[in-house]
Design an enzyme around this catalytic site. Structure first.
Site, PDB file in Angstrom:
ATOM      1  N   ASN A   9       0.943  -1.241  -0.006  1.00 18.45           N
ATOM      2  CA  ASN A   9      -0.145   0.050   0.025  1.00 18.45           C
ATOM      3  C   ASN A   9       0.950   1.262   0.049  1.00 18.45           C
ATOM      4  OD1 ASN A   9      -1.855   2.014   0.659  1.00 18.45           O
ATOM      5  ND2 ASN A   9      -2.239   1.405   2.590  1.00 18.45           N
ATOM      6  N   TRP A  10       0.966   1.737  -1.039  1.00 22.89           N
ATOM      7  CA  TRP A  10       2.077   3.009  -1.299  1.00 22.89           C
ATOM      8  C   TRP A  10       1.494   4.230  -0.636  1.00 22.89           C
ATOM      9  CZ3 TRP A  10       3.929   2.788  -7.156  1.00 22.89           C
ATOM     10  CH2 TRP A  10       4.453   1.662  -7.365  1.00 22.89           C
ATOM     11  N   HIS A  96      -9.491   1.324   4.900  1.00 26.55           N
ATOM     12  CA  HIS A  96      -8.347   1.554   5.652  1.00 26.55           C
ATOM     13  C   HIS A  96      -8.688   2.362   6.479  1.00 26.55           C
ATOM     14  CE1 HIS A  96      -4.256   2.662   6.506  1.00 26.55           C
ATOM     15  NE2 HIS A  96      -3.838   1.564   5.834  1.00 26.55           N
ATOM     16  N   GLU A 168      -5.605  -4.838  10.357  1.00 20.25           N
ATOM     17  CA  GLU A 168      -4.555  -3.833  10.843  1.00 20.25           C
ATOM     18  C   GLU A 168      -4.756  -3.110  12.065  1.00 20.25           C
ATOM     19  OE1 GLU A 168      -2.480  -2.694   6.872  1.00 20.25           O
ATOM     20  OE2 GLU A 168      -4.454  -1.372   6.966  1.00 20.25           O
ATOM     21  N   GLY A 235       2.824  -0.936   4.358  1.00 14.18           N
ATOM     22  CA  GLY A 235       2.848   0.286   4.131  1.00 14.18           C
ATOM     23  C   GLY A 235       4.312   0.799   3.850  1.00 14.18           C
ATOM     24  N   GLY A 236       4.931   1.075   4.976  1.00 11.37           N
ATOM     25  CA  GLY A 236       6.038   1.834   4.550  1.00 11.37           C
ATOM     26  C   GLY A 236       7.137   0.952   3.991  1.00 11.37           C
TER      27      GLY A 236
HETATM   28  P1  PGA Z   1       2.719   0.298   7.781  1.00 15.86           P
HETATM   29  O1  PGA Z   1       1.222   0.363   7.138  1.00 15.86           O
HETATM   30  O2  PGA Z   1       3.142  -1.079   7.160  1.00 15.86           O
HETATM   31  O3  PGA Z   1       3.344   1.549   7.233  1.00 15.86           O
HETATM   32  O4  PGA Z   1       2.660   0.228   9.196  1.00 15.86           O
HETATM   33  C1  PGA Z   1       0.362  -0.832   6.854  1.00 15.86           C
HETATM   34  C2  PGA Z   1      -0.950  -0.035   6.187  1.00 15.86           C
HETATM   35  O5  PGA Z   1      -1.157   0.985   6.677  1.00 15.86           O
HETATM   36  O6  PGA Z   1      -1.348  -0.743   5.252  1.00 15.86           O
END
Ligand code: PGA
Length: 252
Positions: A9-10, A96, A168, A235-236
């Site tokens: 997820n960019w 999300h 999440e 994400g990151g």
């Molecule tokens: P993160 O984000 O890996 O940066 O914690 C995950 C997400 O929100 O899908």
């Protein structure tokens, strides 16, 4: 057998050129070393059509990070599920926690979005998860159970087959605080039970449930080793090819 999936997820990162460079880098890395799971990248709307050309014919699936809750028309600035689909994308992330918290997306709105996404042939990565206060109050199951019931329980079993869930915990997103593998497994098993209660055992056994929240190459293997964890929403760590590939390799 349910699918193992690693999805990126960019979010609102990377300009178009940077996004294309990352997609090309990932394409090369996965061509050289085939993944043992499904791989999806979810990008900003503006990247979709061009990234679709990059990943066409590869193992990499493509998704949007959101879509509108209306079919079409005078909704300035919105992007419909049909428009997402027309880029070549096959997936869309919905629900999300950042959309719920910062853009006021309610269970009702999400229900509309899920219906439109499915009607337009997209697979939905549907996110659920509690905030820190809810976990501290021991209410995480109640919260997640309601999120599932309020947006997904009107679906048919056939529609559910195109849903991927992503647990999440909001307190773990972008914070560096990962849920322990045990916390993830407890919740994933609970979620599977909720799905079984509404849609039956077979549907529950075949739905993929991803974990998301500060997942990285160093912790992915342990989290993915749990029986009810079918992969991750990243994400990151999806913004660097080596990190994302490291998480994909956790399935090896
Ligand atoms: P993160 O984000 O890996 O940066 O914690 C995950 C997400 O929100 O899908």
């Amino acid at each position: 057998m349910r699918k193992k999936i690693v999805a990126g997820n960019w979010k609102m990162n990377l300009n178009l050129q940077e996004g294309l460079a990352l997609a090309n880098e990932l394409k090369a890395a996965l061509a050289a070393d085939k993944p043992n799971c499904d791989v999806v990248i979810c990008t900003p709307f503006i990247h979709l059509a061009k990234v679709a050309d990059v990943v066409a014919g590869t193992v990499i699936g493509l998704g949007a990070e959101n879509c509108a809750d209306k079919e079409k028309g005078a909704f300035t600035g919105e992007v419909s599920a049909a428009q997402v689909k027309s880029t070549g994308a096959q997936y869309v992330i919905l629900g999300h926690s950042e959309r719920r918290a910062y853009y006021g997306e309610t269970a009702e709105i999400l229900k509309e979005k899920v219906n439109l996404a499915l009607a337009n042939g997209l697979k939905v990565i549907f996110c659920i998860g509690e905030v820190l206060e809810e976990r501290e109050a021991g209410k995480q199951n109640e919260v997640v159970g309601s999120q599932l019931a309020d947006s997904l329980f009107d679906l048919t079993e056939e529609q559910l087959a195109n849903i991927i869930l992503a647990y999440e915990p909001v307190w773990a997103i972008g914070t560096g605080k990962t849920a322990t593998a045990e916390q993830a497994e407890d919740m994933h098993a609970f979620i599977r039970g909720v799905i079984a209660g509404r849609f039956g055992e077979a549907a529950a056994e075949s739905i993929s449930i991803l974990y998301g929240g500060s997942c990285k190459p160093s912790n992915a293997k342990e989290i993915f080793s749990k029986p009810d964890v079918d992969g991750g929403l990243i994400g990151g760590a999806a913004l660097k090819c080596a990190d994302f590939k490291g998480i994909i390799d956790a399935w090896k």
